[in-house]
Design an enzyme around this catalytic site. Structure first.
Site, mmCIF file in Angstrom:
data_model
loop_
_atom_site.group_PDB
_atom_site.id
_atom_site.type_symbol
_atom_site.label_atom_id
_atom_site.label_comp_id
_atom_site.label_asym_id
_atom_site.label_seq_id
_atom_site.Cartn_x
_atom_site.Cartn_y
_atom_site.Cartn_z
ATOM 1 C CD GLU A 151 4.553 -9.338 -5.701
ATOM 2 O OE1 GLU A 151 4.940 -8.145 -5.091
ATOM 3 O OE2 GLU A 151 3.543 -9.866 -5.467
ATOM 4 C CB ALA A 165 -0.864 -12.578 -8.658
ATOM 5 C CD GLU A 166 0.594 -9.545 -3.771
ATOM 6 O OE1 GLU A 166 -0.612 -9.225 -4.417
ATOM 7 O OE2 GLU A 166 1.551 -8.387 -3.968
ATOM 8 C CG PHE A 218 6.185 -3.479 0.499
ATOM 9 C CD1 PHE A 218 7.126 -2.728 1.124
ATOM 10 C CD2 PHE A 218 6.409 -3.742 -0.967
ATOM 11 C CE1 PHE A 218 8.141 -2.277 0.633
ATOM 12 C CE2 PHE A 218 7.642 -2.886 -1.565
ATOM 13 C CZ PHE A 218 8.243 -2.348 -0.594
ATOM 14 C CB ILE A 239 0.323 -10.078 3.050
ATOM 15 C CG1 ILE A 239 0.522 -11.523 3.287
ATOM 16 C CG2 ILE A 239 -0.771 -9.484 4.338
ATOM 17 C CD1 ILE A 239 1.304 -11.829 4.456
ATOM 18 C CG HIS A 246 5.503 1.221 0.864
ATOM 19 N ND1 HIS A 246 4.596 2.153 0.349
ATOM 20 C CD2 HIS A 246 6.104 0.430 0.061
ATOM 21 C CE1 HIS A 246 4.498 1.958 -0.765
ATOM 22 N NE2 HIS A 246 5.540 0.819 -1.225
#
Ligand code: TPP
Ligand code: MG
Length: 739
Positions: free
Chosen positions: A424, A468-469, A492, A496, A539
């Site tokens: 991303e 879209a991980e 980040f 995940i 975060h």
């Protein structure tokens, strides 16, 4: 299945009639139809035989391809074995037979033999994997194959544009991977109707469409997902209707129990894909006559009338009748063909039942690459001294961890054309023309670690993914399976989790589950950690132990610029999948800056660094706790004269037990410190090992300092209280040294 042919005399003079201009059945000759029936019948008979063997307790699981045979052989006829690529799901027995797999191969997997070519006795039957046929190792989770197939299709395209990348090279992972491709290759991926409910299916459609990939999606719609009917899975009951809006697709909806109609659908789909127009979607309506698996009894949820309606569409009997009706085979010919298949199957069964079982001493084989050990001295190189000086001989300015990660990526991309970077926001600017016209400077990552790479290496080597991980990791897995080296970024660590299915059940398992016939070495870079003052819940997360708990995945976590450069280079050049954890707070910290160590500097995995040696207490830590522990340790020495030894693990899997053990042997006291929440964290394992293996060397209990068992809160006062601070470390060290 043996490929013996039916006595040509019993086939009703097929070739002669084709030559005379008789029907060719959508382009299929009579001989091809006979072969199609042979594979369909063989497929059904292997299922029947496995069911019998399961009832006799000679095999341990069975799932059938019954009812799906026609669409499978049709796909095999339209595609090219060993040329195109296949990600079949468990009901694709007929497809695999028609591509060239044998009944014997399949039965070896059913009995779990060491000779099982797909997994060496590690996977359930119907988990196809045959490298010479480009049938890629599959798994049990519904839908994980689809994004990998996207990555596979992307690889063919990439290699066509970068043919040199396929060449072998020595000295790194490339030495051990045969890379093959064809510029017009197609990737096939199949799934069930129920599996279309998985999010990864939609992510795959999106990317295949957006990139116009040569990828055929085949939905084998048997109307049920175990007991759940299609209208409950799929809004409106028709997947065709829902996907119809994806651009550049060729769509087919077909009776998948009819091999001729299915073949025609595949021929049109193949034409669309091979000519580069985009992906295709074949929605094939099939039946499921044998319940979901042997563990399921469909009579519990399907009335007889419905099951009988299905039975009338059984592809085996339909095909038999078709061959007879068309005069392609008479009854005698059918009987002869079936007898041959049955006889061959008996021989295959007898052999499979005699095949050797795997021995327990092999279970740890191929968790990691047997060829290239990232903990070995191959990956131990010295920084190049010249580079730490400027041209006029002055000491070069120290670089941050962020700088050296970027430099390492750039160096490695120059060296190895197989490397692609995506994630991303990692590109400089997706709208290339803005860059070309110098209208914008470019972004290159939310932390700017990939800045300038798209500009230097081009948009097919550095590009943005959708948010879209699973898409990122699934595609990377498919690419790495084919031989590319994706170095992808998860923006980040906190995000995940959509990739977890791929990270737990796929990427690290490709090698082990295929008994080393496939592998997927790639790098997942992840920005991790807190101490951000305002990073808050989403975060600031750590959670590395969740990943060190996965056999097959290497996990590293550098605390300074030099180690980051050296470990990242090892991660890229090694032959295993690596989770590369980059602490956000350390990216631009003054602590741990270093001059550029040159383009070949590597740090082997599994080698800790003794940051400061001492005699009174061992402090074992990593990541952002390293500089905090160092401060505490220095204060301890100043104020109490206690000399603690500070160990930075750097690499979490493998980890350096020898350095820990020899330190504790010397100091007789151990403190394990980590940023993640205390309970069940990474330090628990280290503490347990010390307790277990070093009990007689200890003068004090093994202590841990870590975050509280709560997420990190936004307000700095809360964050400070939650995360382990220098003061906490100092207190624990003092107490332990006085114990
Ligand atoms: C992610 C995941 N969830 C659940 C399961 C258990 N499971 C195995 S097959 C299956 C049904 C699949 O149905 P469908 O996609 O229609 O394929 P079919 O078996 O009908 O061919 C389920 C729920 C699984 N294997 N993976
Ligand atoms: Mg189904």
């Amino acid at each position: 299945m043996a490929t013996t042919k039916t006595d040509p005399k019993s086939a009703v003079a097929s070739e002669r009639e084709v030559k005379k201009g008789h029907k060719t059945y959508e382009g299929l000759s009579r001989d091809q139809l006979i072969e199609a029936y042979r594979h369909m019948y063989a497929s059904r008979r292997v299922d029947d035989r496995e069911i019998l063997l399961k009832r006799q307790q000679k095999i341990f699981f069975q799932i059938s391809g019954a009812g799906h045979e026609a669409v499978g052989v049709a796909a095999a006829l339209a595609l090219k074995a060993g040329y195109d690529w296949f990600y079949p799901y468990y009901r694709d027995r007929a497809l695999c037979l028609a591509l060239g797999a044998t009944a014997y191969d399949m039965l070896l997997q059913a009995v779990g033999s060491a000779d099982d070519p797909s997994s060496g006795g590690r996977q359930m039957p119907s988990h196809w994997s045959l490298p010479e046929l480009n049938i890629v190792t599959g798994s049990s989770p519904t839908g994980t194959q689809i994004l990998q197939a996207v990555g596979c299709a992307e690889t063919g395209r990439y290699l066509a544009a970068h043919p040199d990348a396929a060449k072998k090279a020595t000295g790194d992972y490339r030495q051990f991977k045969e890379v093959k491709f064809h510029s017009d290759e197609i990737t096939y991926v199949s799934l069930g109707d129920g599996t279309t409910s998985e999010g990864e299916f939609w992510e795959a459609l999106n990317t295949a469409s957006n990139s116009r990939l040569p990828l055929i999606f085949v939905v084998e719609d048997n109307g049920y997902a175990i007991s759940v009917p299609v209208e409950v899975q799929t809004a409106g009951g028709s997947i065709s209707r829902l996907v119809a809006g994806f651009p550049d697709f060729h769509f087919e909806e077909v009776d998948g129990t009819d091999p001729v109609a299915s073949y025609a659908a595949f021929v049109r789909s193949v034409r669309h894909c091979r000519s580069g127009h985009g992906p295709a979607f074949v929605h094939a309506h099939v039946i499921r006559p044998y319940s979901h698996s042997l563990s399921d009894d469909e009579r519990l949820y399907r009335p007889d009338a419905e099951r009988q309606r299905d039975a009338q569409r059984d592809p085996i009997t339909r095909m038999q009748m078709f061959l007879i009706r068309e005069g392609i085979l008479d009854e005698k010919g059918i009987n002869q063909l079936e007898k041959q298949v049955d006889d061959d199957l008996q021989v295959a069964t007898d052999r499979a039942l005699q095949a050797p079982a795997p021995t327990p001493d092999t279970v740890t084989k191929y968790i990691y690459s047997p060829d290239l050990n990232p903990a070995s001295s191959v990956f131990e190189t010295q920084p190049s001294a010249a580079r730490s000086e400027t041209a006029d001989g002055k000491k070069a300015a120290p670089k941050t961890m962020a700088d050296l990660i970027t430099t390492t990526l750039r160096d490695e991309m120059r060296r190895d054309e197989r490397i692609v970077i995506f994630g991303e926001d990692v590109a400089d600017c997706s709208r290339e023309q803005y860059l070309k016209q110098k209208m914008v400077k470019g972004k290159g990552g939310v932390f700017k670690l990939t800045a300038g790479l798209q500009m230097e290496f081009g948009s097919d080597r550095v590009f943005n993914s959708p948010i879209a991980e699973a898409n990122i990791v699934g595609r990377a897995t498919g690419m790495a399976t084919r031989g590319l080296k994706p170095v992808v970024e998860i923006q980040f660590f906190d995000y995940i989790w959509p990739a977890m299915m791929q990270l737990r059940n796929e990427l690290p398992l490709i090698r082990w589950r295929s008994y080393n016939t496939f592998s997927a070495p790639c790098v997942i870079r992840v920005a991790i950690g807190g101490y951000l003052t305002g990073g808050a819940i989403y975060h600031s997360q750590c959670g590395e132990s969740i990943f060190t708990h996965i056999p097959g995945l290497r996990v590293v976590f550098p605390s300074n610029a030099m180690d980051a450069a050296g470990l990242l280079r090892t991660a890229i050049r090694c032959d295993d999948p690596v989770l590369f954890l980059e602490h956000k707070r350390l990216y631009r910290e003054t602590y741990g800056r270093a001059p550029y160590p040159g383009p070949d500097y590597m740090v082997p995995f599994g080698k800790a660094k003794v940051v400061q040696s001492g005699t009174d207490l061992s402090v074992i830590t990593y990541g952002a706790v390293v500089p905090r522990a160092l401060q505490a340790l220095q204060k301890l020495e100043r104020e109490h004269g206690v000399k603690a030894e500070l160990i930075d693990l750097r690499s979490l899997n493998p980890f350096d037990w020898d350095t820990i053990a020899s330190s504790v042997r010397k100091t007789n006291r151990a403190l394990v410190a980590y940023e993640d929440s205390l309970s069940w964290g990474y330090g628990a394992e280290i503490a347990a090992r010390i307790g277990d293996q070093m009990f007689e060397h200890l003068d004090a209990p093994v202590r841990r300092v870590a975050a509280m068992d709560v997420f990190v809160a936004y307000h700095p006062d809360l964050e400070n209280a939650i995360l382990p601070q220098t003061g906490d470390l100092f207190r624990a060290m003092s107490e332990l040294s006085e114990y």
